[in-house]
Design a protein around this motif. Structure first.
Motif, PDB file in Angstrom:
ATOM      1  N   ALA A   5      86.004 -46.348  25.991  1.00  0.00           N
ATOM      2  CA  ALA A   5      86.843 -45.371  26.690  1.00  0.00           C
ATOM      3  C   ALA A   5      86.110 -44.774  27.882  1.00  0.00           C
ATOM      4  O   ALA A   5      86.685 -44.606  28.960  1.00  0.00           O
ATOM      5  CB  ALA A   5      87.265 -44.273  25.723  1.00  0.00           C
ATOM      6  N   GLU A   6      84.836 -44.459  27.698  1.00  0.00           N
ATOM      7  CA  GLU A   6      84.052 -43.903  28.802  1.00  0.00           C
ATOM      8  C   GLU A   6      83.862 -44.927  29.914  1.00  0.00           C
ATOM      9  O   GLU A   6      83.920 -44.589  31.100  1.00  0.00           O
ATOM     10  CB  GLU A   6      82.702 -43.446  28.268  1.00  0.00           C
ATOM     11  CG  GLU A   6      81.911 -42.638  29.263  1.00  0.00           C
ATOM     12  CD  GLU A   6      80.655 -42.060  28.648  1.00  0.00           C
ATOM     13  OE1 GLU A   6      79.699 -41.868  29.408  1.00  0.00           O
ATOM     14  OE2 GLU A   6      80.639 -41.818  27.438  1.00  0.00           O
ATOM     15  N   LEU A   7      83.636 -46.177  29.545  1.00  0.00           N
ATOM     16  CA  LEU A   7      83.502 -47.236  30.547  1.00  0.00           C
ATOM     17  C   LEU A   7      84.792 -47.408  31.333  1.00  0.00           C
ATOM     18  O   LEU A   7      84.777 -47.558  32.552  1.00  0.00           O
ATOM     19  CB  LEU A   7      83.104 -48.539  29.864  1.00  0.00           C
ATOM     20  CG  LEU A   7      82.907 -49.742  30.765  1.00  0.00           C
ATOM     21  CD1 LEU A   7      81.742 -49.513  31.710  1.00  0.00           C
ATOM     22  CD2 LEU A   7      82.671 -50.985  29.929  1.00  0.00           C
ATOM     23  N   ARG A  12      87.980 -46.683  36.282  1.00  0.00           N
ATOM     24  CA  ARG A  12      89.222 -46.187  36.860  1.00  0.00           C
ATOM     25  C   ARG A  12      88.952 -45.137  37.933  1.00  0.00           C
ATOM     26  O   ARG A  12      89.544 -45.183  39.015  1.00  0.00           O
ATOM     27  CB  ARG A  12      90.100 -45.605  35.766  1.00  0.00           C
ATOM     28  CG  ARG A  12      91.508 -45.329  36.218  1.00  0.00           C
ATOM     29  CD  ARG A  12      92.316 -44.793  35.093  1.00  0.00           C
ATOM     30  NE  ARG A  12      91.626 -43.595  34.598  1.00  0.00           N
ATOM     31  CZ  ARG A  12      91.993 -42.917  33.551  1.00  0.00           C
ATOM     32  NH1 ARG A  12      93.011 -43.309  32.834  1.00  0.00           N
ATOM     33  NH2 ARG A  12      91.336 -41.854  33.176  1.00  0.00           N
ATOM     34  N   VAL A  13      88.039 -44.210  37.661  1.00  0.00           N
ATOM     35  CA  VAL A  13      87.766 -43.133  38.613  1.00  0.00           C
ATOM     36  C   VAL A  13      87.089 -43.670  39.865  1.00  0.00           C
ATOM     37  O   VAL A  13      87.427 -43.272  40.981  1.00  0.00           O
ATOM     38  CB  VAL A  13      86.897 -42.038  37.947  1.00  0.00           C
ATOM     39  CG1 VAL A  13      86.366 -41.056  38.971  1.00  0.00           C
ATOM     40  CG2 VAL A  13      87.694 -41.321  36.882  1.00  0.00           C
ATOM     41  N   ARG A  14      86.156 -44.578  39.697  1.00  0.00           N
ATOM     42  CA  ARG A  14      85.393 -45.083  40.841  1.00  0.00           C
ATOM     43  C   ARG A  14      85.987 -46.350  41.453  1.00  0.00           C
ATOM     44  O   ARG A  14      85.385 -46.931  42.340  1.00  0.00           O
ATOM     45  CB  ARG A  14      83.958 -45.301  40.412  1.00  0.00           C
ATOM     46  CG  ARG A  14      83.281 -43.967  40.139  1.00  0.00           C
ATOM     47  CD  ARG A  14      81.838 -44.102  39.847  1.00  0.00           C
ATOM     48  NE  ARG A  14      81.183 -42.824  39.734  1.00  0.00           N
ATOM     49  CZ  ARG A  14      81.368 -41.933  38.772  1.00  0.00           C
ATOM     50  NH1 ARG A  14      82.244 -42.174  37.832  1.00  0.00           N
ATOM     51  NH2 ARG A  14      80.685 -40.811  38.744  1.00  0.00           N
ATOM     52  N   TRP A  18      86.802 -54.609  39.983  1.00  0.00           N
ATOM     53  CA  TRP A  18      86.246 -55.941  40.156  1.00  0.00           C
ATOM     54  C   TRP A  18      85.142 -56.225  39.132  1.00  0.00           C
ATOM     55  O   TRP A  18      84.755 -57.378  38.937  1.00  0.00           O
ATOM     56  CB  TRP A  18      85.714 -56.125  41.573  1.00  0.00           C
ATOM     57  CG  TRP A  18      84.688 -55.097  41.965  1.00  0.00           C
ATOM     58  CD1 TRP A  18      84.931 -53.877  42.518  1.00  0.00           C
ATOM     59  CD2 TRP A  18      83.274 -55.195  41.798  1.00  0.00           C
ATOM     60  NE1 TRP A  18      83.745 -53.207  42.704  1.00  0.00           N
ATOM     61  CE2 TRP A  18      82.718 -53.991  42.288  1.00  0.00           C
ATOM     62  CE3 TRP A  18      82.432 -56.172  41.306  1.00  0.00           C
ATOM     63  CZ2 TRP A  18      81.351 -53.752  42.286  1.00  0.00           C
ATOM     64  CZ3 TRP A  18      81.065 -55.935  41.303  1.00  0.00           C
ATOM     65  CH2 TRP A  18      80.546 -54.732  41.792  1.00  0.00           C
ATOM     66  N   LEU A  19      84.635 -55.190  38.457  1.00  0.00           N
ATOM     67  CA  LEU A  19      83.616 -55.404  37.435  1.00  0.00           C
ATOM     68  C   LEU A  19      84.196 -55.919  36.117  1.00  0.00           C
ATOM     69  O   LEU A  19      83.467 -56.455  35.289  1.00  0.00           O
ATOM     70  CB  LEU A  19      82.858 -54.104  37.165  1.00  0.00           C
ATOM     71  CG  LEU A  19      81.896 -53.648  38.257  1.00  0.00           C
ATOM     72  CD1 LEU A  19      81.357 -52.271  37.925  1.00  0.00           C
ATOM     73  CD2 LEU A  19      80.764 -54.626  38.408  1.00  0.00           C
ATOM     74  N   LEU A  20      85.491 -55.756  35.906  1.00  0.00           N
ATOM     75  CA  LEU A  20      86.105 -56.165  34.638  1.00  0.00           C
ATOM     76  C   LEU A  20      85.932 -57.658  34.337  1.00  0.00           C
ATOM     77  O   LEU A  20      85.534 -58.008  33.219  1.00  0.00           O
ATOM     78  CB  LEU A  20      87.573 -55.774  34.616  1.00  0.00           C
ATOM     79  CG  LEU A  20      87.848 -54.298  34.352  1.00  0.00           C
ATOM     80  CD1 LEU A  20      89.334 -54.007  34.465  1.00  0.00           C
ATOM     81  CD2 LEU A  20      87.325 -53.894  33.006  1.00  0.00           C
ATOM     82  N   MET A  25      83.352 -61.872  31.045  1.00  0.00           N
ATOM     83  CA  MET A  25      82.639 -63.142  30.907  1.00  0.00           C
ATOM     84  C   MET A  25      81.311 -62.950  30.178  1.00  0.00           C
ATOM     85  O   MET A  25      80.902 -63.801  29.375  1.00  0.00           O
ATOM     86  CB  MET A  25      82.391 -63.777  32.286  1.00  0.00           C
ATOM     87  CG  MET A  25      83.645 -64.323  32.923  1.00  0.00           C
ATOM     88  SD  MET A  25      84.487 -65.527  31.884  1.00  0.00           S
ATOM     89  CE  MET A  25      83.287 -66.824  31.831  1.00  0.00           C
ATOM     90  N   MET A  26      80.625 -61.839  30.443  1.00  0.00           N
ATOM     91  CA  MET A  26      79.370 -61.570  29.742  1.00  0.00           C
ATOM     92  C   MET A  26      79.604 -61.405  28.244  1.00  0.00           C
ATOM     93  O   MET A  26      78.836 -61.918  27.426  1.00  0.00           O
ATOM     94  CB  MET A  26      78.698 -60.334  30.324  1.00  0.00           C
ATOM     95  CG  MET A  26      78.116 -60.550  31.698  1.00  0.00           C
ATOM     96  SD  MET A  26      77.480 -59.053  32.451  1.00  0.00           S
ATOM     97  CE  MET A  26      76.257 -58.545  31.291  1.00  0.00           C
ATOM     98  N   VAL A  27      80.679 -60.710  27.868  1.00  0.00           N
ATOM     99  CA  VAL A  27      80.992 -60.514  26.452  1.00  0.00           C
ATOM    100  C   VAL A  27      81.364 -61.843  25.803  1.00  0.00           C
ATOM    101  O   VAL A  27      80.923 -62.153  24.685  1.00  0.00           O
ATOM    102  CB  VAL A  27      82.117 -59.472  26.300  1.00  0.00           C
ATOM    103  CG1 VAL A  27      82.674 -59.454  24.886  1.00  0.00           C
ATOM    104  CG2 VAL A  27      81.623 -58.095  26.698  1.00  0.00           C
ATOM    105  N   LEU A  28      82.163 -62.658  26.488  1.00  0.00           N
ATOM    106  CA  LEU A  28      82.553 -63.952  25.928  1.00  0.00           C
ATOM    107  C   LEU A  28      81.358 -64.882  25.746  1.00  0.00           C
ATOM    108  O   LEU A  28      81.232 -65.550  24.710  1.00  0.00           O
ATOM    109  CB  LEU A  28      83.603 -64.610  26.818  1.00  0.00           C
ATOM    110  CG  LEU A  28      84.991 -63.999  26.754  1.00  0.00           C
ATOM    111  CD1 LEU A  28      85.891 -64.624  27.802  1.00  0.00           C
ATOM    112  CD2 LEU A  28      85.577 -64.176  25.373  1.00  0.00           C
ATOM    113  N   LEU A  29      80.483 -64.948  26.741  1.00  0.00           N
ATOM    114  CA  LEU A  29      79.307 -65.811  26.612  1.00  0.00           C
ATOM    115  C   LEU A  29      78.368 -65.307  25.527  1.00  0.00           C
ATOM    116  O   LEU A  29      77.790 -66.106  24.775  1.00  0.00           O
ATOM    117  CB  LEU A  29      78.574 -65.905  27.950  1.00  0.00           C
ATOM    118  CG  LEU A  29      79.255 -66.754  29.009  1.00  0.00           C
ATOM    119  CD1 LEU A  29      78.505 -66.657  30.329  1.00  0.00           C
ATOM    120  CD2 LEU A  29      79.346 -68.193  28.564  1.00  0.00           C
TER     121      LEU A  29
END
Length: 49
Positions: A5-7, A12-14, A18-20, A25-29
């Motif tokens: 939630a914090e991430l 969203r605020v900043r 494009w980081l999503l 991909m990092m989580v999937l790998l």
């Protein structure tokens, strides 16, 4: 869950949407490496990296 939630609030605020895909991909790998660690496919996956 609070980390996610914090991430999401940070992205969203900043306006860093494009980081999503990069984080996804990092989580999937990472998940692929963890799941394939003890299997017979491990030598083939490790040659990719």
């Amino acid at each position: 869950m609070s980390f996610i939630a914090e991430l999401w609030m940070f992205l969203r605020v900043r306006k860093k949407y494009w980081l999503l895909p990069i984080m996804a991909m990092m989580v999937l790998l990472g998940g692929l490496l963890v799941l394939a660690e003890g299997s017979a496919v491990a030598p083939f996956i490790y040659t990719i990296f």
